[in-house]
Every structure is written in structure tokens, then in C-alpha cells.
Design a protein around this motif. Structure first.
Motif, PDB file in Angstrom:
ATOM      1  N   THR A  22     -95.446 -48.946 -70.316  1.00 23.93           N
ATOM      2  CA  THR A  22     -95.620 -47.704 -69.544  1.00 23.93           C
ATOM      3  C   THR A  22     -95.256 -46.455 -70.344  1.00 23.93           C
ATOM      4  N   ALA A  23     -94.106 -46.466 -71.003  1.00 23.74           N
ATOM      5  CA  ALA A  23     -93.642 -45.274 -71.735  1.00 23.74           C
ATOM      6  C   ALA A  23     -94.624 -44.896 -72.842  1.00 23.74           C
ATOM      7  N   ASP A  24     -95.133 -45.911 -73.567  1.00 24.44           N
ATOM      8  CA  ASP A  24     -96.094 -45.643 -74.648  1.00 24.44           C
ATOM      9  C   ASP A  24     -97.412 -45.121 -74.092  1.00 24.44           C
ATOM     10  N   ALA A  25     -97.842 -45.696 -72.965  1.00 20.70           N
ATOM     11  CA  ALA A  25     -99.103 -45.266 -72.352  1.00 20.70           C
ATOM     12  C   ALA A  25     -99.013 -43.808 -71.907  1.00 20.70           C
ATOM     13  N   ILE A  26     -97.889 -43.438 -71.322  1.00 13.54           N
ATOM     14  CA  ILE A  26     -97.715 -42.057 -70.843  1.00 13.54           C
ATOM     15  C   ILE A  26     -97.687 -41.080 -72.018  1.00 13.54           C
ATOM     16  N   SER A  27     -97.004 -41.465 -73.071  1.00 10.33           N
ATOM     17  CA  SER A  27     -96.965 -40.624 -74.272  1.00 10.33           C
ATOM     18  C   SER A  27     -98.379 -40.421 -74.829  1.00 10.33           C
ATOM     19  N   PRO A 174    -104.476 -40.152 -58.523  1.00  8.10           N
ATOM     20  CA  PRO A 174    -103.866 -39.223 -59.474  1.00  8.10           C
ATOM     21  C   PRO A 174    -102.348 -39.376 -59.439  1.00  8.10           C
ATOM     22  N   ILE A 175    -101.696 -39.255 -60.582  1.00  5.71           N
ATOM     23  CA  ILE A 175    -100.224 -39.312 -60.582  1.00  5.71           C
ATOM     24  C   ILE A 175     -99.592 -38.047 -61.173  1.00  5.71           C
ATOM     25  N   GLY A 176    -100.403 -37.011 -61.375  1.00  3.87           N
ATOM     26  CA  GLY A 176     -99.831 -35.771 -61.900  1.00  3.87           C
ATOM     27  C   GLY A 176    -100.780 -35.058 -62.836  1.00  3.87           C
ATOM     28  N   LYS A 177    -100.220 -34.145 -63.601  1.00  2.00           N
ATOM     29  CA  LYS A 177    -101.006 -33.340 -64.548  1.00  2.00           C
ATOM     30  C   LYS A 177    -100.490 -33.569 -65.969  1.00  2.00           C
ATOM     31  N   ALA A 178    -101.340 -33.245 -66.939  1.00  5.56           N
ATOM     32  CA  ALA A 178    -100.961 -33.407 -68.351  1.00  5.56           C
ATOM     33  C   ALA A 178     -99.752 -32.532 -68.706  1.00  5.56           C
ATOM     34  N   GLN A 184     -91.430 -37.225 -65.555  1.00  5.45           N
ATOM     35  CA  GLN A 184     -92.053 -36.973 -64.243  1.00  5.45           C
ATOM     36  C   GLN A 184     -93.225 -37.932 -64.008  1.00  5.45           C
ATOM     37  N   LEU A 185     -94.056 -38.107 -65.034  1.00 11.82           N
ATOM     38  CA  LEU A 185     -95.193 -39.021 -64.899  1.00 11.82           C
ATOM     39  C   LEU A 185     -94.712 -40.457 -64.722  1.00 11.82           C
ATOM     40  N   ALA A 186     -93.644 -40.816 -65.435  1.00  9.46           N
ATOM     41  CA  ALA A 186     -93.097 -42.176 -65.324  1.00  9.46           C
ATOM     42  C   ALA A 186     -92.565 -42.433 -63.909  1.00  9.46           C
ATOM     43  N   ASP A 187     -91.859 -41.449 -63.347  1.00  9.08           N
ATOM     44  CA  ASP A 187     -91.342 -41.574 -61.974  1.00  9.08           C
ATOM     45  C   ASP A 187     -92.481 -41.751 -60.972  1.00  9.08           C
ATOM     46  N   ASN A 188     -93.498 -40.898 -61.115  1.00  8.61           N
ATOM     47  CA  ASN A 188     -94.631 -40.964 -60.189  1.00  8.61           C
ATOM     48  C   ASN A 188     -95.374 -42.297 -60.317  1.00  8.61           C
ATOM     49  N   PHE A 189     -95.573 -42.729 -61.562  1.00  4.33           N
ATOM     50  CA  PHE A 189     -96.285 -43.989 -61.807  1.00  4.33           C
ATOM     51  C   PHE A 189     -95.526 -45.169 -61.210  1.00  4.33           C
ATOM     52  N   GLN A 190     -94.212 -45.185 -61.428  1.00  2.00           N
ATOM     53  CA  GLN A 190     -93.398 -46.293 -60.915  1.00  2.00           C
ATOM     54  C   GLN A 190     -93.407 -46.325 -59.391  1.00  2.00           C
ATOM     55  N   THR A 191     -93.339 -45.147 -58.781  1.00  2.00           N
ATOM     56  CA  THR A 191     -93.373 -45.052 -57.316  1.00  2.00           C
ATOM     57  C   THR A 191     -94.684 -45.604 -56.776  1.00  2.00           C
TER      58      THR A 191
END
Length: 230
Positions: A22-27, A174-178, A184-191
Motif C-alpha cells: 500500500t505505501a509504495d502504491a500510494i507513493s 475515489p479516495i482523495g486527491k493527488a 491521508q491517502l493511506a488512512d482513506n484507503f485503509q478505511t
């Protein structure tokens, strides 16, 4: 399909043979969002469900802790004190019968989410053929058919999103913006993933998460390691 230079450069960052943590994908998804506007970060979850069976349907809603980054316009079908509550909670549009011809005949769709009190569903039902295909029909499972219009409107404004299977058994959300931080994206994705995994139909046999892909509006798809998400 011919892709532009920006996409081709962004695509070079992603190894399509790898399933990322997840962390690598978000980065990566942030690095590959190179358009001139603030791209939406989306998640596409391919499930092993067969949505033709009622006991394998998935539909629900979850409030993302950091919202979606989008201003959501809410239309509420309600009357009397419930209409007043909806306005006080911040709904952009509130009404009843008078809105039917405006939507049906004039093609008015200046709203993103529709909420209705149960006593108004007889009226809203007449709009099924126009609201349904757009995914705008209020639904009790999504919390958009409710007497508690204050909570419904506030949750939507705070970043509540609906998830449901499409005809190919994929969930798109959608889980957020770039511009969001990686945290923030990690929190939203996990939720989101917690909610989807919890919604796994008990009737489903076999693999639930076939694939999970993260992408920005204009960027390449990044596959996640599903074994770590289930």
C-alpha cells in the motif's frame, strides 16, 4: 489507444508485473499524477462476487477520515421540519414534488448525491429511470434513505462515499486527491478496504479480492498485493 507524453513518462515509473504494498502504491500514484489539475486518486476493486445473485451483492457507504477533496452538492427530498433540518445541515437543494419535472423534463442534475426521507420515496421512485442509471437513487443501505437527514448530509459533506458492484463485479471509488499527503491517502484507503472486506458476502465461495488497482485520473494503474489486504 495513443497515450500522451505525460502518461508515457508516468507509466515508466510503474512495473506492471509487480503487486505493490500500500505505501509504495500510494507513493507511486502521487508521483504519476502529473496533470495540470489536482487529479482524483481512485481505487478499483475486482471481486469474485457474482452480482446477479442477490446474496452476493455488495452495497454500502463509509466516511473517509480525510474526505474526498471534492465539494459535494446534496439534494434532499423532504418536507416540513425535515426540510428545515436538511437546509440547516448544509444541503444545497431541498424540495419535493416540484423538483420532479425539473429533473425529468429539463435534465437538471446540478447535484452529486440524493438523500430522501422514507415518506418521500413514493415521489422519488418516479425518478428511478433517470436517477438509477446515474447511480443517484437514494438507498437505505447507503444511508441515503433516512429520517436523520442532518446526519446524512453532514456525513456526505465530511467525505462519505458509496461503494457498490458494477455490472462486471468491480467496485470503483475515489479516495482523495493527488494533493493529499501519503498519510491521508493511506488512512482513506485503509478505511475503505476495511469496509469492503467486512462487506464480503457470506454466500461467496472462493477468492473475494481478485485484484485491487490504484490510479490517478490521468495516470497508469498500480496493482496492489491483495494477499495483504484481505
Amino acid at each position: 489507444m495513443k497515450r500522451g507524453k505525460r502518461y508515457q513518462e508516468a507509466a515508466k515509473l510503474v512495473d506492471r508485473s509487480v503487486q505493490y504494498d500500500t505505501a509504495d502504491a500510494i507513493s507511486l500514484v502521487k508521483k504519476s499524477a502529473v496533470a495540470k489539475f489536482d487529479e482524483t486518486i481512485e481505487v478499483h476493486i475486482k471481486t469474485g462476487c457474482d452480482g446477479r445473485h442477490a446474496d452476493q451483492q455488495i452495497r454500502g457507504a463509509v466516511v473517509l477520515p480525510h474526505g474526498t477533496g471534492k465539494q459535494v452538492r446534496v439534494l434532499v427530498f423532504a418536507k416540513n421540519e425535515k426540510a428545515d433540518e436538511a437546509r440547516a445541515a448544509g444541503a444545497e437543494f431541498v424540495g419535493g414534488d416540484e423538483l420532479i419535472p425539473k429533473i425529468q423534463n429539463e435534465g437538471w442534475f446540478d447535484f452529486d448525491v440524493v438523500v430522501a426521507t422514507p415518506d418521500m420515496m413514493g415521489i422519488v421512485g418516479r425518478l428511478g429511470r433517470v436517477l438509477g442509471p446515474k447511480g443517484l437513487m437514494p438507498n437505505p443501505k447507503a444511508g441515503t434513505v433516512t429520517m436523520d437527514v442532518t446526519k446524512a448530509v453532514q456525513d456526505i459533506k465530511a467525505g462519505k462515499i458509496e461503494y457498490r458492484l458494477d455490472k462486471t463485479n468491480i467496485i470503483h471509488v475515489p479516495i482523495g486527491k493527488a494533493s493529499f499527503s501519503e498519510d491521508q491517502l493511506a488512512d482513506n484507503f485503509q478505511t475503505l478496504m476495511d469496509a469492503v472486506v467486512k462487506a464480503k458476502p457470506s454466500a461467496l465461495k472462493g477468492q473475494f479480492l481478485k485484484s485491487v488497482t490504484m490510479t490517478s485520473t490521468m495516470g497508469p494503474g498500480i496493482k496492489l498485493n491483495t494477499a495483504k489486504l484481505a
